[in-house]
Write an enzyme that holds these catalytic residues in place. Structure first.
Site, PDB file in Angstrom:
ATOM      1  CG  ASP A 217     -19.930  -0.987 -26.856  1.00  0.00           C
ATOM      2  OD1 ASP A 217     -19.719  -2.260 -26.141  1.00  0.00           O
ATOM      3  OD2 ASP A 217     -18.736  -0.743 -27.868  1.00  0.00           O
ATOM      4  CD  GLU A 276     -18.252  -1.967 -21.955  1.00  0.00           C
ATOM      5  OE1 GLU A 276     -17.658  -3.132 -21.969  1.00  0.00           O
ATOM      6  OE2 GLU A 276     -18.248  -1.232 -23.039  1.00  0.00           O
TER       7      GLU A 276
HETATM    8  C1  GLC Z   1     -17.680  -3.215 -25.547  1.00  0.00           C
HETATM    9  C2  GLC Z   1     -18.467  -4.703 -25.611  1.00  0.00           C
HETATM   10  C3  GLC Z   1     -17.780  -5.881 -26.191  1.00  0.00           C
HETATM   11  C4  GLC Z   1     -17.121  -5.348 -27.580  1.00  0.00           C
HETATM   12  C5  GLC Z   1     -16.275  -3.977 -27.250  1.00  0.00           C
HETATM   13  C6  GLC Z   1     -16.200  -3.184 -28.658  1.00  0.00           C
HETATM   14  O1  GLC Z   1     -16.691  -3.637 -24.364  1.00  0.00           O
HETATM   15  O2  GLC Z   1     -19.089  -5.211 -24.667  1.00  0.00           O
HETATM   16  O3  GLC Z   1     -18.519  -6.880 -26.580  1.00  0.00           O
HETATM   17  O4  GLC Z   1     -16.242  -6.098 -28.290  1.00  0.00           O
HETATM   18  O5  GLC Z   1     -17.222  -3.034 -26.544  1.00  0.00           O
HETATM   19  O6  GLC Z   1     -17.226  -2.771 -29.145  1.00  0.00           O
END
Ligand code: GLC
Length: 556
Positions: A217, A276
């Site tokens: 994440d 991500e």
């Molecule tokens: C990422 C996740 C999202 C979350 C954010 C903070 O973007 O996919 O759902 O709110 O991180 O952890």
């Protein structure tokens, strides 16, 4: 009582197959809304285990499990209290082991979500930081700064959080902490060795339990370098994101992932990871490299309109990019952060588009602009077949195999997403794609569990349920099953050759002659010679109608 299974005794998923992830179909489960086994209205791990036969029948290669850790759910579980445990509402570590065993028993791998950018404010480290003085080692695990003005009563900077509202929060002694996301998500200080070591321990903890990989994440946010004199938000926004930005995509972040890679490679097969990372496309390759996390999400198709030219550009670009990193690319249309693609494609262009954290604001109220439900699903089916024919990994989001639409009209008091609350409801947030799945046509929670779901489901869910589509020729569920089964059989090397067609049609061939033809326009078009294997809608006299995809087997 869930039987505890010994994961080490389970079938070997192919130790030789270290490259299993390169072209995997990965199914994302948002655990709290997948299946509820105990009737508390919240999905749980035994619920997922009970649905492993469904996942096997669907034909996915791996499951990506969104956070299941203890959490107050200030941000749907992305606010983690303890990285090495299971939320008691979702089960126990024994339930987790049973899930791993059940998945592995069916040849399905498991990727878990890891949230290293921030803990929750209930994490023992943060509680310790709050009771410890300024300058203490406990505070050094986070990003604390003195406030401005007399007694530090004003924030150190005017920064805004991703969910709206200020990004600095006072703790009452003149100091403030940084939370780029919700107030309950304090950002960690990754310059602190203890933070780094603890995450290495977490990676080993889950790897030892049989986890095959990690979805990382906010992977581009860990390394931060805040100058003594903090820039303003406007100044921050104006700074280039070229590796030197104080908050995002700093070059040093890759030192962290090099350490993680050493842990991954100590396992056989090596554990995998997917970043991500919302970074400039040209900077994705480092996250995806074999020395780093190994793969990185590309959200470009998700951000494109249903348009042949845009799709073609995105595909060509990302396949080239994958070559520079040596990784395979990733294709995504839907996930827990964005408006479901069946809905985006049923809205006027751009209305259903997303910004990086939701952006479902154009659906506010659920009636404006008007959604063409049928067109949306038809296009989504066409797009998904195209996706599954592409080289690289396909990430699918729970419920898309049912052709589910976004639930746009959730009552304000039933909403949970901080993205909604922190901006006074201007952005309706991401709850609309997180509504508990319908498994049955009828019942209090459409088969989600023995009782009503905590988050209400709309009446139309029953007709889209698994039960309503199971075995029904032409249903979206059966289309996904057929496509995933064929994909396994047809899977080829990672080459793609474009086949020339007219403007509204995209056709590409894989090395083994597997040909995908997608018609983005409205006119019915002729198909090239070959054996038709599957189409997203019935063909018309052997021709491909508008907003449709066909797969063919052709001579090579
Ligand atoms: C990422 C996740 C999202 C979350 C954010 C903070 O973007 O996919 O759902 O709110 O991180 O952890």
């Amino acid at each position: 009582m869930t039987e505890v299974l010994d994961v080490r005794a389970m079938p070997d998923l192919g130790k030789d197959d270290a490259a299993w992830w390169r072209q995997a179909a990965v199914y994302q489960i948002y655990p709290r809304s997948f299946a509820d086994s105990d009737g508390d209205g919240i999905g749980d791990l035994p619920g997922i285990t009970s649905r492993v036969p469904y996942l096997r029948r669907l034909g996915v290669d791996a499951v990506w499990l969104s956070p299941f850790y203890p959490s107050a759910l200030a941000d749907g579980g992305y606010d983690v209290d303890d990285y090495r445990d299971v939320d008691p509402r979702l089960g126990t570590l024994a339930d987790f082991d049973a899930l791993v065993a059940a998945l592995h028993g069916e040849g399905i791998r498991l990727v878990v979500d890891l949230v290293p950018n921030h803990t929750s404010d209930r994490h023992e480290w943060f509680r310790e930081a709050l009771t410890s003085p300024k300058g203490s080692p406990a505070r050094d695990r986070y990003i604390f700064r003195d406030g401005k003005g007399p007694d530090g009563a004003e924030p150190p900077a005017d920064w805004t959080s991703a969910f709206g509202g200020p990004a600095w929060e006072p703790v009452g002694d003149g100091q403030w902490y940084l939370h780029y996301f919700a107030t309950e998500q304090p950002d960690l200080n990754w310059d602190n060795r203890e933070v780094r070591d603890d995450f290495l321990r977490t990676l080993r903890f889950w790897s030892d339990r049989g986890v095959d990989g990690f979805r990382v994440d906010v992977a581009h946010g860990l390394a931060k370098q805040l100058p003594d004199e903090l820039p303003t938000q406007a100044e921050l926004d104006a700074l280039p994101k070229d590796g030197t930005h104080p908050l995002w995509d700093r070059d040093e972040v890759h030192e962290i992932y090099a350490e993680w890679r050493a842990v991954f490679n100590a396992y056989d097969p090596p554990r995998t990871a997917v970043a991500e990372a919302w970074v400039q496309a040209s900077r994705r390759a480092r996250y995806a490299s074999a020395e780093g996390l190994g793969q990185a999400f590309n959200f470009d198709l998700l951000e494109a309109d249903f348009d042949a030219e845009q799709f073609r550009e995105v595909i060509t670009f990302n396949l080239e990019l994958a070559e520079t990193s040596g990784s395979s690319t990733t294709w995504v249309f839907s996930n827990h952060d964005v408006v479901r693609h069946a809905t985006r494609y049923g809205l006027p262009p751009r209305h259903g588009s997303t910004d990086k954290h939701g952006g479902s604001w154009l659906l506010s109220g659920g009636t404006e602009p008007e959604l063409d439900r049928e067109l949306g699903v038809r296009r989504a089916r066409a797009a998904t077949l195209l996706q599954l024919a592409l080289p690289g990994s396909s990430y699918l989001y729970q419920g898309e195999e049912l052709g589910l639409h976004e639930v746009a009209d959730i009552a304000p008091d039933a909403r949970q997403d901080p993205a909604y609350f922190r901006n006074a409801g201007v952005d309706v947030g991401r709850d609309g794609c997180r509504v508990p799945l319908p498994w049955a046509r009828e019942g209090e929670s459409f088969g989600f569990g023995p009782a009503a779901a905590v988050m209400p489901q709309p009446d139309w869910f029953g007709d889209l349920s698994v039960e309503a589509q199971d075995g029904v020729a032409g249903s979206t569920l059966e289309l996904y099953r057929d496509a995933l089964a064929l994909r396994r059989e047809l899977q080829s090397d990672e080459d793609l050759v474009w086949v020339s067609t007219d403007d509204d049609v995209l056709a590409f061939r894989r090395s083994n002659g597997w040909l995908n033809v997608t018609n983005f326009g409205a006119r019915t078009v002729a198909l090239p010679a070959g054996e038709v294997l599957l189409s997203s809608v019935p063909l018309t006299d052997g021709r491909l109608p508008g907003a449709a995809t066909a797969w063919l087997r052709t001579e090579v």
